[in-house]
Enzyme design. Structure first.
Site, PDB file in Angstrom:
ATOM      1  N   HIS A 100      -6.679   0.267  12.403  1.00 11.31           N
ATOM      2  CA  HIS A 100      -6.325  -0.921  13.179  1.00 11.31           C
ATOM      3  C   HIS A 100      -7.499  -1.190  14.115  1.00 11.31           C
ATOM      4  O   HIS A 100      -8.169  -0.245  14.556  1.00 11.31           O
ATOM      5  CB  HIS A 100      -5.110  -0.697  14.086  1.00 11.31           C
ATOM      6  CG  HIS A 100      -3.848  -0.274  13.409  1.00 11.31           C
ATOM      7  ND1 HIS A 100      -3.587   1.024  13.065  1.00 11.31           N
ATOM      8  CD2 HIS A 100      -2.743  -0.980  13.087  1.00 11.31           C
ATOM      9  CE1 HIS A 100      -2.384   1.093  12.524  1.00 11.31           C
ATOM     10  NE2 HIS A 100      -1.839  -0.099  12.520  1.00 11.31           N
ATOM     11  N   ASP A 103      -7.558   1.085  17.071  1.00  8.95           N
ATOM     12  CA  ASP A 103      -7.833   2.518  16.875  1.00  8.95           C
ATOM     13  C   ASP A 103      -9.294   2.824  17.113  1.00  8.95           C
ATOM     14  O   ASP A 103      -9.648   3.904  17.569  1.00  8.95           O
ATOM     15  CB  ASP A 103      -7.551   2.966  15.425  1.00  8.95           C
ATOM     16  CG  ASP A 103      -6.170   2.612  14.950  1.00  8.95           C
ATOM     17  OD1 ASP A 103      -5.271   2.484  15.792  1.00  8.95           O
ATOM     18  OD2 ASP A 103      -6.002   2.480  13.715  1.00  8.95           O
ATOM     19  N   GLU A 231       3.216  -4.514   4.165  1.00  7.31           N
ATOM     20  CA  GLU A 231       3.781  -3.154   4.132  1.00  7.31           C
ATOM     21  C   GLU A 231       5.237  -3.232   4.567  1.00  7.31           C
ATOM     22  O   GLU A 231       5.527  -3.405   5.759  1.00  7.31           O
ATOM     23  CB  GLU A 231       2.976  -2.262   5.080  1.00  7.31           C
ATOM     24  CG  GLU A 231       3.439  -0.823   5.083  1.00  7.31           C
ATOM     25  CD  GLU A 231       2.588   0.050   5.997  1.00  7.31           C
ATOM     26  OE1 GLU A 231       1.355  -0.155   6.074  1.00  7.31           O
ATOM     27  OE2 GLU A 231       3.162   0.923   6.663  1.00  7.31           O
ATOM     28  N   GLU A 267       5.150   2.426   1.710  1.00  6.94           N
ATOM     29  CA  GLU A 267       5.142   3.680   2.475  1.00  6.94           C
ATOM     30  C   GLU A 267       6.419   4.455   2.196  1.00  6.94           C
ATOM     31  O   GLU A 267       7.527   3.908   2.278  1.00  6.94           O
ATOM     32  CB  GLU A 267       5.000   3.386   3.970  1.00  6.94           C
ATOM     33  CG  GLU A 267       5.053   4.659   4.811  1.00  6.94           C
ATOM     34  CD  GLU A 267       4.527   4.479   6.224  1.00  6.94           C
ATOM     35  OE1 GLU A 267       3.575   3.704   6.424  1.00  6.94           O
ATOM     36  OE2 GLU A 267       5.086   5.129   7.125  1.00  6.94           O
ATOM     37  N   HIS A 270       9.128   4.468   4.913  1.00  8.61           N
ATOM     38  CA  HIS A 270       9.734   3.138   5.078  1.00  8.61           C
ATOM     39  C   HIS A 270      10.762   2.887   3.982  1.00  8.61           C
ATOM     40  O   HIS A 270      11.791   2.248   4.212  1.00  8.61           O
ATOM     41  CB  HIS A 270       8.666   2.043   5.046  1.00  8.61           C
ATOM     42  CG  HIS A 270       7.680   2.126   6.171  1.00  8.61           C
ATOM     43  ND1 HIS A 270       6.648   1.234   6.312  1.00  8.61           N
ATOM     44  CD2 HIS A 270       7.565   2.992   7.214  1.00  8.61           C
ATOM     45  CE1 HIS A 270       5.935   1.534   7.387  1.00  8.61           C
ATOM     46  NE2 HIS A 270       6.475   2.614   7.938  1.00  8.61           N
ATOM     47  N   ASP A 306      11.306   7.078  11.508  1.00  9.59           N
ATOM     48  CA  ASP A 306      10.048   7.182  10.782  1.00  9.59           C
ATOM     49  C   ASP A 306       9.299   8.416  11.288  1.00  9.59           C
ATOM     50  O   ASP A 306       8.509   8.329  12.217  1.00  9.59           O
ATOM     51  CB  ASP A 306       9.262   5.890  11.101  1.00  9.59           C
ATOM     52  CG  ASP A 306       8.132   5.623  10.140  1.00  9.59           C
ATOM     53  OD1 ASP A 306       8.080   6.276   9.090  1.00  9.59           O
ATOM     54  OD2 ASP A 306       7.313   4.739  10.450  1.00  9.59           O
TER      55      ASP A 306
HETATM   56  C1  XUL Z   1       4.118   1.972  11.040  1.00  7.43           C
HETATM   57  C2  XUL Z   1       3.078   1.930   9.993  1.00  7.43           C
HETATM   58  C3  XUL Z   1       1.771   1.330  10.376  1.00  7.43           C
HETATM   59  C4  XUL Z   1       1.106   0.567   9.294  1.00  7.43           C
HETATM   60  C5  XUL Z   1      -0.156  -0.133   9.714  1.00  7.43           C
HETATM   61  O1  XUL Z   1       5.322   2.456  10.611  1.00  7.43           O
HETATM   62  O2  XUL Z   1       3.286   2.403   8.905  1.00  7.43           O
HETATM   63  O3  XUL Z   1       0.951   2.344  10.846  1.00  7.43           O
HETATM   64  O4  XUL Z   1       0.784   1.406   8.218  1.00  7.43           O
HETATM   65  O5  XUL Z   1       0.026  -0.968  10.797  1.00  7.43           O
HETATM   66 CO    CO Z   2       2.124   2.682   7.240  1.00  4.87          CO
END
Ligand code: XUL
Ligand code: CO
Length: 438
Positions: A100, A103, A231, A267, A270, A306
């Site tokens: 990001h 970061d 995502e 993910e 998720h 998460d």
């Molecule tokens: C949060 C997440 C983020 C994204 C990128 O749950 O997965 O880190 O991957 O913004």
């Molecule tokens: Co992520």
């Protein structure tokens, strides 16, 4: 050159019998399997935010890990962090990283100052990446941390906030392109709602799509050839996140004509938060031609949030890699370790143990997925299960040659359908264990 991880050697492949904790037992980057080196199958990536920034803080406690890299000035921390990231990736033979904007460089007092900081660290990362042969898997903008985004970014009720988000995305796209990034992610951390009592859902979703179209137009105009990803995540931090799961996101992309430029970044944790398995979400993405990239981690079956743990469950990594192989492998995407250390794993070497566990977990998953395909029993079973659609009335249905009247006539003439098959789930689970451990 100064070392940030002097206690850890370069990690090399030593084979499954090795007891050396600083070795790979399954990941042999240059070993050719199924026609290409393992590193090209897996395209492992460091998540800059977890690996280099996260300090182990949780809602109840402050950081336990030192992420200052021997400096106290925020910009000096950022510079040292970039060098430390290269050392970490070199030692682990990681080829990619994801970031990001926030970061890599701390926010300044104004957008101008923030952007100047990004320019400096972006240039440093560009030079270091060339020197260390590292690539950006994807970049993104952090549109969730700053209080200005409390109502959302692209879905904010405040047009000024929307404009600020757009400015941030523009800069993050420029950085991604400058660093040769192959992807750009939208993760809608605050793009959702807390209560519908104060929410115009239609306007918010239309606006989100407007922002994504602007991002595509701008990125293509500055030479971005890679993939955009959404995502999916159902909740956290918001009560309801619009990018709930793969199916919801696909419907959104099609509704707004974004499906040509966007794929999905799936993910694991998720998926489970949305009440699906990791394999389910990957399969939905794959059968829709939208499996772009993967955030590799795992949740905890007893916890409803998460947890972003490093992925070590070999059933999961095997079934994941089966989906990736069935999709024909990654193109611009890869396996990004969006995973963090437990709060009590605070020492420098813990990060290496963690990444080794994830890399070996997926390397083993790749090897096992290839075994499943070579073995062929599972695929053969599925083919056989749908055999009735390859001849006779089934073939006519698939070819679109039937209508309800004809099918009624067929059914009337049959009288009843006698059960022909068993689902054989337990038999198939035995086969999977046989392939993995037999
Ligand atoms: C949060 C997440 C983020 C994204 C990128 O749950 O997965 O880190 O991957 O913004
Ligand atoms: Co992520």
């Amino acid at each position: 050159m100064e070392s940030y991880f002097p206690q850890v050697p370069r990690i090399a492949y030593e084979g499954a019998k090795s007891k050396n904790p600083f070795s790979f037992r399954f990941y042999n980057p240059d070993e050719i399997i199924a026609g290409k080196p393992m590193r090209e199958h897996l395209r492992f990536s460091l998540a800059y935010w977890h690996g280099m920034c996260a300090g182990g803080n949780d809602p109840f406690g402050r950081a336990t890990m030192d992420r200052s890299y021997g400096a106290s000035d925020p910009m000096q921390i950022a510079r040292n962090k970039a060098h430390a990231a290269m050392e970490l990736m070199d030692k682990l033979q990681l080829d990619f990283f994801c970031f990001h904007d926030r970061d890599i460089a701390p926010e300044g007092a104004t957008l101008q100052e923030t952007n100047a900081r990004l320019d400096e660290i972006g240039q440093l990362l560009k030079e270091l990446s060339a020197e260390h042969n590292k690539r950006v898997l994807w970049g993104t903008a952090n549109l969730f941390d700053n209080p200005r985004y409390m109502h959302g970014a692209g879905t904010s009720c405040d047009a000024d906030v929307f404009a600020f988000a757009a400015a941030q995305i523009k800069k993050a796209l420029e950085l991604t392109v400058m660093l040769g990034g192959q992807g750009y992610v939208f993760w809608g951390g605050r793009e959702g709602y807390e209560t519908l009592l104060n929410t115009d859902m239609a306007l918010e979703q239309d606006n989100m799509a407007r922002l994504m179209h602007m991002a595509v137009d701008y990125a293509r105009s500055i030479g971005f050839k890679g993939d955009f990803y959404i995502e999916p995540k159902p909740k956290e931090p918001t009560k309801h996140q619009y990018d709930f799961d793969a199916s919801t996101v696909l419907a959104f992309l099609r509704k707004y004509g974004l499906d040509k430029d966007f794929k999905l970044n799936i993910e694991a944790n998720h998926a489970t938060l949305a009440g699906h398995t990791f394999q389910h979400e990957l399969c939905v993405a794959r059968i829709n031609g939208a499996l772009g990239s993967i955030d590799a981690n795992r949740g905890d079956e007893q916890l409803g949030w998460d947890t972003d743990q490093f992925p070590t469950n070999v059933y999961d990594t095997t079934l994941c890699m089966l989906e990736v192989l069935r999709a024909g492998g990654f193109t611009n995407g890869g396996l990004n370790f969006d995973a963090k250390l437990r709060r009590a794993s605070w020492q420098g070497e813990d990060l290496f143990h963690a990444l080794i566990s994830g890399m070996d977990g997926f390397a083993l998953g790749l090897r096992m997925a290839l075994r499943v395909l070579e073995d062929g029993r599972l695929d053969a079973f599925v083919r056989e299960r749908y055999q009735s659609f390859t001849t006779g009335i089934g073939a006519d249905i698939v070819a679109g040659k039937t209508n309800l009247q004809q099918l009624e006539a067929y059914a009337l003439q049959k009288g009843e359908v006698a059960p022909r098959q068993s689902g054989r789930q337990e038999y198939l689970e035995n086969i999977l264990n046989d392939i993995l451990f037999g």
